[in-house]
Write a protein that holds these residues in place. Structure first.
Motif, short mmCIF file in Angstrom:
data_model
loop_
_atom_site.label_atom_id
_atom_site.label_comp_id
_atom_site.label_asym_id
_atom_site.label_seq_id
_atom_site.Cartn_x
_atom_site.Cartn_y
_atom_site.Cartn_z
N HIS A 8 -12.48 -4.63 4.31
CA HIS A 8 -11.52 -3.96 5.20
C HIS A 8 -11.97 -4.10 6.66
CE1 HIS A 8 -8.23 -1.32 6.06
NE2 HIS A 8 -8.96 -0.28 6.39
N MET A 21 -1.30 -0.87 -4.08
CA MET A 21 -2.60 -0.28 -3.77
C MET A 21 -2.44 1.19 -3.43
SD MET A 21 -5.20 -0.91 -0.65
CE MET A 21 -5.09 0.81 -0.13
N PHE A 56 -0.53 -4.79 2.86
CA PHE A 56 0.33 -4.25 3.91
C PHE A 56 0.67 -2.79 3.65
CE2 PHE A 56 1.50 -8.79 4.56
CZ PHE A 56 1.26 -8.86 5.92
N GLY A 57 0.24 -1.93 4.55
CA GLY A 57 0.59 -0.51 4.48
C GLY A 57 1.63 -0.20 5.53
N VAL A 58 1.15 0.22 6.68
CA VAL A 58 2.02 0.80 7.71
C VAL A 58 3.21 -0.09 8.09
CG1 VAL A 58 0.90 0.05 9.87
CG2 VAL A 58 1.70 2.42 9.65
N VAL A 94 0.85 -1.19 0.00
CA VAL A 94 0.00 0.00 0.00
C VAL A 94 0.89 1.25 0.00
CG1 VAL A 94 -1.81 1.23 1.26
CG2 VAL A 94 -1.79 -1.28 1.25
N LYS A 123 -0.45 4.46 -0.81
CA LYS A 123 -1.30 5.65 -0.86
C LYS A 123 -0.63 6.79 -0.08
CE LYS A 123 -4.00 3.93 3.10
NZ LYS A 123 -5.25 3.25 3.49
N TYR A 180 0.78 6.49 12.02
CA TYR A 180 0.45 6.65 10.60
C TYR A 180 0.47 8.13 10.19
CZ TYR A 180 -2.07 2.05 10.55
OH TYR A 180 -2.44 0.73 10.62
N TYR A 240 -12.89 -7.67 -2.20
CA TYR A 240 -12.17 -7.46 -0.94
C TYR A 240 -13.05 -6.79 0.12
CZ TYR A 240 -11.35 -2.43 -2.05
OH TYR A 240 -11.48 -1.10 -2.32
N ARG A 294 -17.79 2.26 5.84
CA ARG A 294 -17.10 3.34 5.13
C ARG A 294 -17.59 3.29 3.69
NH1 ARG A 294 -10.52 3.79 5.37
NH2 ARG A 294 -10.56 1.94 4.04
N SER A 324 -2.26 -4.43 7.53
CA SER A 324 -1.08 -4.86 8.29
C SER A 324 -1.48 -5.59 9.57
CB SER A 324 -0.21 -3.67 8.68
OG SER A 324 0.28 -3.01 7.55
N TYR A 373 2.71 6.78 2.44
CA TYR A 373 2.68 7.22 3.84
C TYR A 373 3.77 8.28 4.08
CZ TYR A 373 -0.36 3.15 4.83
OH TYR A 373 -1.38 2.22 4.84
N ILE A 408 -8.48 2.15 -4.20
CA ILE A 408 -9.59 1.79 -3.30
C ILE A 408 -10.66 2.87 -3.22
CG2 ILE A 408 -8.36 0.13 -1.87
CD1 ILE A 408 -8.25 2.59 0.21
C1 LIG Z 1 -4.96 2.07 4.14
C2 LIG Z 1 -5.56 0.76 3.84
C3 LIG Z 1 -4.81 -0.42 4.00
C4 LIG Z 1 -3.46 -0.45 4.68
O1 LIG Z 1 -3.64 -0.38 6.06
P1 LIG Z 1 -2.40 -0.52 7.08
O2 LIG Z 1 -3.03 -0.52 8.41
O3 LIG Z 1 -1.55 0.69 6.84
O4 LIG Z 1 -1.70 -1.77 6.71
C5 LIG Z 1 -5.35 -1.61 3.57
N1 LIG Z 1 -6.59 -1.64 3.03
C6 LIG Z 1 -7.35 -0.55 2.88
C7 LIG Z 1 -8.70 -0.68 2.28
C8 LIG Z 1 -6.87 0.68 3.30
O5 LIG Z 1 -7.64 1.77 3.20
#
Ligand SMILES: *Cc1c(COP(=O)(O)O)cnc(C)c1O
Length: 369
Positions: free
Chosen positions: A163, A61, A220-222, A35, A37, A354, A161, A133, A204, A41, A83
């Motif tokens: 969240h 992503m 995986f983002g953060v 991720v 976006k 974050y 998918y 959301r 994450s 980060y 997304i």
């Molecule tokens: C931002 C986001 C993520 C990543 O989340 P982290 O907690 O940073 O890993 C994954 N999926 C969606 C839909 C998000 O908006």
């Protein structure tokens, strides 16, 4: 060219290390979606994406079409999912760049049906399972959406998918409920649309806490950036993440002030004895919040408190002795045995880690190691 003496340093080797750590806990064959976006980060989306691709990840992503196009313009052709809800009139731009969009409402598809596409558009459906959301809430909506997709030759449904809202807490009932709801919706989808799809549920926190329960991909983002999604997740102690982002500056003036002299706007800090004050060229104009007054920086491996109000471009710290102009200052990261973690800054600001690299503006140049 960088002229200023305040800069962020992004350790791309740490990004690689983090991805390898995360992969190790996941079942064989499970894939990583990185991720990137919000400019990765705040770390730089293109550089992070390239470092992640070097680790063999094969999906990216982002939140907005602009962010995906930035990757394409940098020559990154890896499948990329947006997304956010891209306005239907811009969907053809996504198709042209081979960018996958998210769909969660019928109206979007109805608007798209009027459009003429030069290239096919790949979409993933998002299911609403408890985050409230965005997402498809009911089987009835799903049925209408799938029926519409099947009428549109230029739309290819390639994934689905959801969240999680509470995966950063330990073993919550909501996590289980959301997962169950997703499985139900996915079951309905597979009957309506019996073709292979990419499915992904975890961020994450979910990927670290429940590595065996993630479907094909984890987003995986953060954690990619070496930050733990929460204290609970850190305490699981299953992955060893390295913070990739450091922030440095230098002293631009050092002066001795006498007892009774004050520092900065409003004279909120006054010396009670003779002391050394150092000026550092970073301020709220860089996203270094005024609320960090009272926090500290590291000089020579020691904590020096931020005193007086933080200005737009500079701030002052109380020094333990005279230092030379040009002395290195660590605002985030390691200095000797001392370390300022992203979470230390976040705790002072009563927010989450974050937000910290995201809030540091473009005025702070990002350099790469
Ligand atoms: C931002 C986001 C993520 C990543 O989340 P982290 O907690 O940073 O890993 C994954 N999926 C969606 C839909 C998000 O908006």
């Amino acid at each position: 060219m960088i002229y200023r003496n305040t800069w962020a340093e992004i350790n791309l080797a740490a990004i690689g290390h983090n991805i390898r750590q995360l992969k190790e806990t996941l079942p064989e064959g499970h894939q990583v979606m990185t991720v990137v976006k919000a400019n990765g980060y705040g770390h730089g989306s293109v550089q992070v994406a390239k470092a992640a691709l070097d680790e063999g990840i094969n999906f990216l992503m982002v939140a907005m079409l602009e962010e995906a196009i930035e990757l394409r313009n940098a020559g990154i052709r890896t499948p990329t999912l947006v997304i956010g809800r891209v306005p239907p009139i811009h969907a053809r731009v996504a198709a042209k760049h081979d960018i996958t969009l998210t769909v969660f409402d019928l109206a979007w598809l109805q608007e798209i049906s009027e459009e003429v596409f030069e290239y096919p558009l790949s979409i993933h459906l998002e299911f609403e399972t408890g985050m409230n959301r965005t997402g498809i809430s009911t089987e009835r909506q799903l049925r209408e959406i799938v029926a519409t997709i099947e009428k549109l030759d230029h739309i290819h449904l390639t994934g689905a998918y959801m969240h999680f809202a509470t995966a950063d807490e330990i073993n919550t009932v909501q996590y289980e409920q959301q997962k169950e709801q997703y499985e139900m919706m996915l079951g309905a989808l597979s009957k309506l649309y019996p073709h292979p799809l990419i499915t992904h549920i975890g961020n994450s926190a979910a990927g670290i806490q429940y590595p065996k329960e993630m479907l094909q991909y984890t987003r995986f983002g953060v954690a990619t950036y070496g930050l733990y999604p929460s204290k609970d997740i850190k305490e699981l102690d299953t992955v060893d993440l390295q913070q990739a982002f450091s922030l440095y500056s230098e002293l631009i003036q050092v002066k001795k002030i006498a007892a009774g002299e004050c520092v900065s706007y409003g004279a909120t800090y006054c010396a009670t004895e003779d002391e050394w004050i150092g000026t550092i060229p970073i301020g709220y104009g860089d996203g270094w919040s005024r609320k960090l007054q009272g926090f500290h920086v590291l000089i020579d491996g020691k904590k020096m408190p931020i005193v007086g109000r933080i200005c737009m471009d500079v701030m002052m710290v109380k020094l333990d002795r005279a230092y030379e102009v040009g002395q290195l200052v660590t605002l985030i990261g390691k200095d000797g045995d001392a370390m300022i973690g992203m979470s230390d800054v976040a705790n002072h600001l009563e927010t989450i880690n974050y937000e910290i690299p995201c809030m540091l503006t473009k005025r702070i140049p990002r350099t790469y190691l």
